[in-house]
Scaffold this motif. Structure first.
Motif, PDB file in Angstrom:
ATOM      1  N   ASP A   1       0.753  -1.042   0.199  1.00 58.06           N
ATOM      2  CA  ASP A   1      -0.020  -0.071   0.032  1.00 58.06           C
ATOM      3  C   ASP A   1       0.895   1.220  -0.035  1.00 58.06           C
ATOM      4  OD1 ASP A   1      -2.345  -1.706  -0.084  1.00 58.06           O
ATOM      5  OD2 ASP A   1      -2.235  -1.569   2.257  1.00 58.06           O
ATOM      6  N   ALA A   2       2.314   1.068   0.099  1.00 57.58           N
ATOM      7  CA  ALA A   2       2.971   2.238   0.078  1.00 57.58           C
ATOM      8  C   ALA A   2       2.896   2.858  -1.374  1.00 57.58           C
ATOM      9  CB  ALA A   2       4.403   2.017   0.615  1.00 57.58           C
ATOM     10  N   VAL A   3       3.223   4.253  -1.216  1.00 60.65           N
ATOM     11  CA  VAL A   3       3.124   4.985  -2.458  1.00 60.65           C
ATOM     12  C   VAL A   3       4.437   5.837  -2.613  1.00 60.65           C
ATOM     13  CG1 VAL A   3       0.208   5.251  -2.635  1.00 60.65           C
ATOM     14  CG2 VAL A   3       1.760   7.018  -1.426  1.00 60.65           C
ATOM     15  N   PRO A   4       4.636   6.291  -4.195  1.00 56.37           N
ATOM     16  CA  PRO A   4       5.691   6.943  -4.233  1.00 56.37           C
ATOM     17  C   PRO A   4       5.769   8.279  -3.834  1.00 56.37           C
ATOM     18  CG  PRO A   4       5.038   5.896  -6.315  1.00 56.37           C
ATOM     19  CD  PRO A   4       3.981   5.551  -5.138  1.00 56.37           C
ATOM     20  N   ASN A   5       6.973   8.830  -3.461  1.00 57.13           N
ATOM     21  CA  ASN A   5       6.934  10.214  -2.837  1.00 57.13           C
ATOM     22  C   ASN A   5       7.426  11.130  -3.847  1.00 57.13           C
ATOM     23  OD1 ASN A   5       9.886  10.382  -2.576  1.00 57.13           O
ATOM     24  ND2 ASN A   5       9.454   8.661  -1.003  1.00 57.13           N
ATOM     25  N   SER A   6       7.533  12.423  -3.647  1.00 57.52           N
ATOM     26  CA  SER A   6       8.177  13.458  -4.586  1.00 57.52           C
ATOM     27  C   SER A   6       9.447  13.019  -5.195  1.00 57.52           C
ATOM     28  CB  SER A   6       8.096  14.793  -4.152  1.00 57.52           C
ATOM     29  OG  SER A   6       8.961  14.921  -3.101  1.00 57.52           O
ATOM     30  N   GLY A   7      10.319  12.500  -4.460  1.00 60.72           N
ATOM     31  CA  GLY A   7      11.601  11.999  -4.880  1.00 60.72           C
ATOM     32  C   GLY A   7      11.454  11.105  -5.830  1.00 60.72           C
ATOM     33  N   HIS A   8      10.678   9.904  -5.960  1.00 60.12           N
ATOM     34  CA  HIS A   8      10.391   8.751  -7.000  1.00 60.12           C
ATOM     35  C   HIS A   8       9.735   9.433  -8.100  1.00 60.12           C
ATOM     36  CE1 HIS A   8      10.040   6.340  -3.070  1.00 60.12           C
ATOM     37  NE2 HIS A   8      11.078   5.825  -3.716  1.00 60.12           N
ATOM     38  N   GLU A   9       8.799  10.565  -7.793  1.00 53.77           N
ATOM     39  CA  GLU A   9       8.160  11.126  -8.920  1.00 53.77           C
ATOM     40  C   GLU A   9       9.153  12.090  -9.816  1.00 53.77           C
ATOM     41  OE1 GLU A   9       5.046  13.012  -7.097  1.00 53.77           O
ATOM     42  OE2 GLU A   9       3.870  10.936  -6.798  1.00 53.77           O
ATOM     43  N   ILE A  10      10.141  12.862  -9.328  1.00 53.31           N
ATOM     44  CA  ILE A  10      10.913  13.770  -9.930  1.00 53.31           C
ATOM     45  C   ILE A  10      11.810  12.572 -10.796  1.00 53.31           C
ATOM     46  CG2 ILE A  10      12.836  15.258  -9.671  1.00 53.31           C
ATOM     47  CD1 ILE A  10      11.422  16.317  -7.169  1.00 53.31           C
ATOM     48  N   LEU A  11      12.295  11.723 -10.337  1.00 55.24           N
ATOM     49  CA  LEU A  11      13.110  10.725 -10.921  1.00 55.24           C
ATOM     50  C   LEU A  11      12.558  10.179 -12.206  1.00 55.24           C
ATOM     51  CD1 LEU A  11      14.970   8.501  -8.157  1.00 55.24           C
ATOM     52  CD2 LEU A  11      15.938  10.626  -9.445  1.00 55.24           C
ATOM     53  N   ALA A  12      11.563   9.737 -11.973  1.00 50.62           N
ATOM     54  CA  ALA A  12      10.483   9.115 -13.372  1.00 50.62           C
ATOM     55  C   ALA A  12      10.256  10.382 -14.295  1.00 50.62           C
ATOM     56  CB  ALA A  12       9.145   8.665 -12.971  1.00 50.62           C
ATOM     57  N   LYS A  13      10.283  11.695 -13.728  1.00 48.96           N
ATOM     58  CA  LYS A  13       9.944  12.679 -14.698  1.00 48.96           C
ATOM     59  C   LYS A  13      11.448  12.871 -15.476  1.00 48.96           C
ATOM     60  CE  LYS A  13       9.541  17.826 -14.533  1.00 48.96           C
ATOM     61  NZ  LYS A  13      10.886  18.171 -14.279  1.00 48.96           N
ATOM     62  N   TRP A  14      12.360  12.894 -14.699  1.00 50.24           N
ATOM     63  CA  TRP A  14      13.897  13.022 -15.397  1.00 50.24           C
ATOM     64  C   TRP A  14      14.079  11.943 -16.305  1.00 50.24           C
ATOM     65  CZ3 TRP A  14      17.297  14.470 -10.915  1.00 50.24           C
ATOM     66  CH2 TRP A  14      17.059  16.033 -10.528  1.00 50.24           C
ATOM     67  N   GLU A  15      13.407  10.684 -16.098  1.00 53.02           N
ATOM     68  CA  GLU A  15      13.707   9.604 -17.034  1.00 53.02           C
ATOM     69  C   GLU A  15      12.954   9.922 -18.448  1.00 53.02           C
ATOM     70  OE1 GLU A  15      13.838   4.978 -16.238  1.00 53.02           O
ATOM     71  OE2 GLU A  15      11.783   5.428 -17.072  1.00 53.02           O
ATOM     72  N   ARG A  16      11.535  10.365 -18.244  1.00 48.06           N
ATOM     73  CA  ARG A  16      10.849  10.768 -19.348  1.00 48.06           C
ATOM     74  C   ARG A  16      11.506  11.888 -20.180  1.00 48.06           C
ATOM     75  NH1 ARG A  16       6.829  10.146 -15.467  1.00 48.06           N
ATOM     76  NH2 ARG A  16       6.669  12.626 -15.364  1.00 48.06           N
ATOM     77  N   GLU A  17      12.137  12.609 -19.400  1.00 48.70           N
ATOM     78  CA  GLU A  17      13.048  13.701 -20.167  1.00 48.70           C
ATOM     79  C   GLU A  17      13.993  13.257 -21.079  1.00 48.70           C
ATOM     80  OE1 GLU A  17      10.900  17.358 -17.366  1.00 48.70           O
ATOM     81  OE2 GLU A  17      13.132  16.728 -17.301  1.00 48.70           O
TER      82      GLU A  17
END
Length: 257
Positions: free
Chosen positions: A75-91
């Motif tokens: 049930d754990a959800v990603p935090n802003s750190g995970h989300e920014i890394l995913a954004k940087w990968e998409r970019e």
């Protein structure tokens, strides 16, 4: 907070085209998952030995009880750190994340190129026939079958040979990446990086701790971790002793100039 240091690191990341990330438990604690060695970590409740291959073989039911209580966090959800890394990968900024974590939060956030160096708690496998079991199925077996940890898909003379083990790397164990080929692939990624970003790990557990040694001398090493690492005083190294989500949010801001 050293804003000059943040500006320096921000520019390093802006100018990088191939950031490789090494992540540890510190990025997941910000999603409410306990780390291992801190004052409130998992090892305060039990010794490290409970997560060894020997203990698993000797006490499979007790091992599973501990692992399902402390290592499995569906049930754990990603935090802003995970989300920014995913954004940087998409970019196209981050090429790979090599993680010690077994919680799958990088993937939940949308990162695709993730190496789970210590495996995953999402599945378990028979040590004889490699049949894969989802952890939800193992929980159901745990509650309904006495010898739930013995594979019923194959047969051997010794039941121990077909124990079902979570797909995590235990002490005394080896994993998918603990091979010559696996190491070579990881070291090639690190050697090709033009920025190495270390997040939430003390870099004291081998062999993961050795990876920064293989970066090129010209490759900057940015460490965001609350606590010391063996690399803090190395040349071309920048240490940010702050929370990961907060730090990555600042590094993700558009430059002021």
């Amino acid at each position: 907070m050293d804003m000059k240091l943040f500006e320096t690191c921000k520019n390093l990341i802006i100018n990088a085209e191939n950031v490789v990330v090494l992540s540890g438990a510190g990025i997941s604690t910000e999603s409410g998952i306990k780390d291992f060695r801190s004052r409130t970590g998992v090892y305060q409740m039990a010794p490290e030995y409970i997560l060894s291959l020997d203990y698993f073989y000797q006490n499979p039911r007790e091992f599973y009880h501990f692992a399902l209580q402390n290592l499995y966090h569906p049930d754990a959800v990603p935090n802003s750190g995970h989300e920014i890394l995913a954004k940087w990968e998409r970019e196209g900024k981050v090429s790979h994340i090599i993680t010690q974590n077994i919680d799958g939060l990088h993937q939940k956030a949308g990162s695709k190129n993730v190496i789970e160096f210590h495996g995953t708690m999402k599945t378990a496998s028979c040590l004889h026939c490699d049949k894969s079991y989802k952890t939800e199925e193992m929980i159901n077996r745990f509650q309904t079958i006495n010898e739930f940890y013995i594979c019923d898909h194959c047969d051997t003379r010794q039941k121990r040979e077909r124990f079902i083990k979570p797909d995590v790397v235990l002490f005394g164990d080896t994993g998918e990446w603990f091979t010559v080929e696996g190491f070579d692939r990881i070291l090639h990624m690190i050697e090709a990086a033009d920025c190495l970003l270390v997040l939430g790990t003390s870099l004291k557990v081998t062999p993961f701790s050795t990876f920064p040694q293989y970066r090129r001398k010209s490759t900057p090493l940015i460490i965001i971790n609350i606590g010391d690492t063996p690399y803090d005083t190395d040349p071309n190294t920048f240490v940010i002793p702050e929370s990961i989500g907060k730090s990555l949010s600042l590094l993700d801001e558009q430059p002021s100039t």
